[in-house]
Design a protein around this motif. Structure first.
Motif, PDB file in Angstrom:
ATOM      1  N   TYR A  36      27.583  75.515-104.480  1.00 23.17           N
ATOM      2  CA  TYR A  36      26.460  76.347-104.860  1.00 23.17           C
ATOM      3  C   TYR A  36      25.169  75.538-104.713  1.00 23.17           C
ATOM      4  O   TYR A  36      25.169  74.315-104.819  1.00 23.17           O
ATOM      5  CB  TYR A  36      26.555  76.786-106.324  1.00 23.17           C
ATOM      6  N   PHE A  88      19.274  71.552-105.976  1.00 25.02           N
ATOM      7  CA  PHE A  88      20.335  71.018-106.820  1.00 25.02           C
ATOM      8  C   PHE A  88      21.642  71.632-106.344  1.00 25.02           C
ATOM      9  O   PHE A  88      21.801  72.852-106.389  1.00 25.02           O
ATOM     10  CB  PHE A  88      20.044  71.368-108.284  1.00 25.02           C
ATOM     11  N   LEU A  90      25.740  72.061-106.431  1.00 21.92           N
ATOM     12  CA  LEU A  90      26.835  72.012-107.385  1.00 21.92           C
ATOM     13  C   LEU A  90      28.152  72.352-106.708  1.00 21.92           C
ATOM     14  O   LEU A  90      28.243  73.341-105.984  1.00 21.92           O
ATOM     15  CB  LEU A  90      26.602  73.012-108.525  1.00 21.92           C
ATOM     16  N   PHE A 101      32.268  73.068-113.156  1.00 19.57           N
ATOM     17  CA  PHE A 101      31.324  72.441-112.251  1.00 19.57           C
ATOM     18  C   PHE A 101      31.335  70.926-112.333  1.00 19.57           C
ATOM     19  O   PHE A 101      31.612  70.334-113.375  1.00 19.57           O
ATOM     20  CB  PHE A 101      29.906  72.932-112.561  1.00 19.57           C
ATOM     21  N   GLY A 102      30.961  70.315-111.196  1.00 18.69           N
ATOM     22  CA  GLY A 102      30.648  68.909-111.183  1.00 18.69           C
ATOM     23  C   GLY A 102      29.276  68.687-111.796  1.00 18.69           C
ATOM     24  O   GLY A 102      28.613  69.634-112.237  1.00 18.69           O
ATOM     25  N   GLN A 103      28.848  67.439-111.793  1.00 18.82           N
ATOM     26  CA  GLN A 103      27.570  67.090-112.427  1.00 18.82           C
ATOM     27  C   GLN A 103      26.367  67.452-111.562  1.00 18.82           C
ATOM     28  O   GLN A 103      25.237  67.437-112.047  1.00 18.82           O
ATOM     29  CB  GLN A 103      27.535  65.594-112.747  1.00 18.82           C
TER      30      GLN A 103
ATOM     31  N   GLY B  40      19.687  68.598-115.036  1.00 19.05           N
ATOM     32  CA  GLY B  40      20.353  67.527-114.312  1.00 19.05           C
ATOM     33  C   GLY B  40      21.866  67.522-114.438  1.00 19.05           C
ATOM     34  O   GLY B  40      22.509  66.589-113.953  1.00 19.05           O
ATOM     35  N   GLU B  41      22.427  68.552-115.053  1.00 17.13           N
ATOM     36  CA  GLU B  41      23.878  68.617-115.208  1.00 17.13           C
ATOM     37  C   GLU B  41      24.399  69.946-114.696  1.00 17.13           C
ATOM     38  O   GLU B  41      23.642  70.898-114.493  1.00 17.13           O
ATOM     39  CB  GLU B  41      24.265  68.435-116.670  1.00 17.13           C
ATOM     40  N   GLY B  42      25.716  70.021-114.503  1.00 19.36           N
ATOM     41  CA  GLY B  42      26.315  71.278-114.095  1.00 19.36           C
ATOM     42  C   GLY B  42      26.474  72.219-115.274  1.00 19.36           C
ATOM     43  O   GLY B  42      26.520  71.790-116.424  1.00 19.36           O
ATOM     44  N   PRO B  43      26.562  73.516-115.009  1.00 19.94           N
ATOM     45  CA  PRO B  43      26.788  74.486-116.092  1.00 19.94           C
ATOM     46  C   PRO B  43      28.132  74.238-116.766  1.00 19.94           C
ATOM     47  O   PRO B  43      29.097  73.831-116.125  1.00 19.94           O
ATOM     48  CB  PRO B  43      26.785  75.835-115.356  1.00 19.94           C
ATOM     49  N   VAL B  44      28.169  74.524-118.057  1.00 18.72           N
ATOM     50  CA  VAL B  44      29.393  74.372-118.835  1.00 18.72           C
ATOM     51  C   VAL B  44      29.791  75.736-119.384  1.00 18.72           C
ATOM     52  O   VAL B  44      28.966  76.440-119.969  1.00 18.72           O
ATOM     53  CB  VAL B  44      29.197  73.372-119.998  1.00 18.72           C
TER      54      VAL B  44
END
Lengths: 110, 114
Positions: A36, A88, A90, A101-103, B40-44
């Motif tokens: 994504y 960004f 993902l 998801f990854g970071q 700066g992080e992926g969705p949780v």
């Protein structure tokens, strides 16, 4: 439990340079994998998904490509980056309608 | 093409206030998820709702799936600064070429001020 590793976390690349983002999944076999792209603070746009090795589906025409050389590896690539490729990115594993998801990778094309 | 309209896009409130975020669509989804994402992080993943009319509670968060499985809401009671973040809804396609694919809403940026 499943774990997704995505790297690098940040990347600054000049226009016209190649790109390779890698994603690997642990704890599951034959996962459905997704790439994504997310605009700043907004929703996710599906770029590619793969249901198995060598099987890639593209959702939108673009300057990017994806490959799945191994069951738990998913790669996002470009031969020549454009400014508009900044964003960004993902990687996600998806099962039973839920995504993990990854970071993420913050890509800035300069 | 399935679309999910998420509202509001931005929400800025004081600690202790209540809020509701909505996701609406003309399409039927087999399930709907809510995610929370920090910069700066992926969705949780927070929750998945599957059955029409289903209500799930996660501490101060209440999630509801519409009877027709076309819409959902997230209600937060007594918001805290730690609730600050981007909230995303996502619907899983119910059939045809959309089966299993996730459609994401545009997100709600929530800021809770102390």
């Amino acid at each position: 439990s499943q774990t997704i590793h995505q790297w690098p976390a940040t990347l600054v690349q000049p226009v016209g340079s190649p790109l390779s983002l890698e994603c690997t999944v642990e704890g599951t076999s034959n996962p459905n994998l997704y790439w994504y792209r997310q605009a700043a603070g907004r929703g996710l746009q599906l770029l590619f998904y793969s249901v198995g090795i060598g099987q890639i589906s593209s959702e939108v025409p673009q300057n990017l490509s994806a490959s799945r050389p191994q069951d738990r590896q998913f790669i996002l690539s470009s031969k020549k980056l454009l400014l508009s490729d900044s964003g960004f990115y993902l990687c996600a594993w998806q099962g039973f309608g839920e995504a993990f998801f990854g970071q993420g990778t913050r890509l800035t094309v300069v | 093409t399935q679309l999910l309209e998420q509202s509001p896009q931005f929400l800025s409130i004081q600690e202790g206030e209540n809020l509701t975020v909505y996701c609406n669509s003309s399409s039927v989804f087999s399930s709907l998820q809510w995610y929370r994402q920090e910069p700066g992080e992926g969705p949780v993943l927070l929750v998945t709702v599957v059955t029409g009319g289903e209500v799930k509670k996660l501490k101060r968060l209440t999630f509801q799936f519409g009877d027709a499985r076309k819409d959902s809401s997230l209600h937060i009671t007594a918001a805290q600064p730690g609730d600050t973040g981007l909230y995303l809804c996502a619907g899983a396609g119910a059939g045809g070429t959309s089966y299993g694919k996730l459609t994401f809403g545009q997100g709600t940026i929530l800021t809770v001020h102390p």
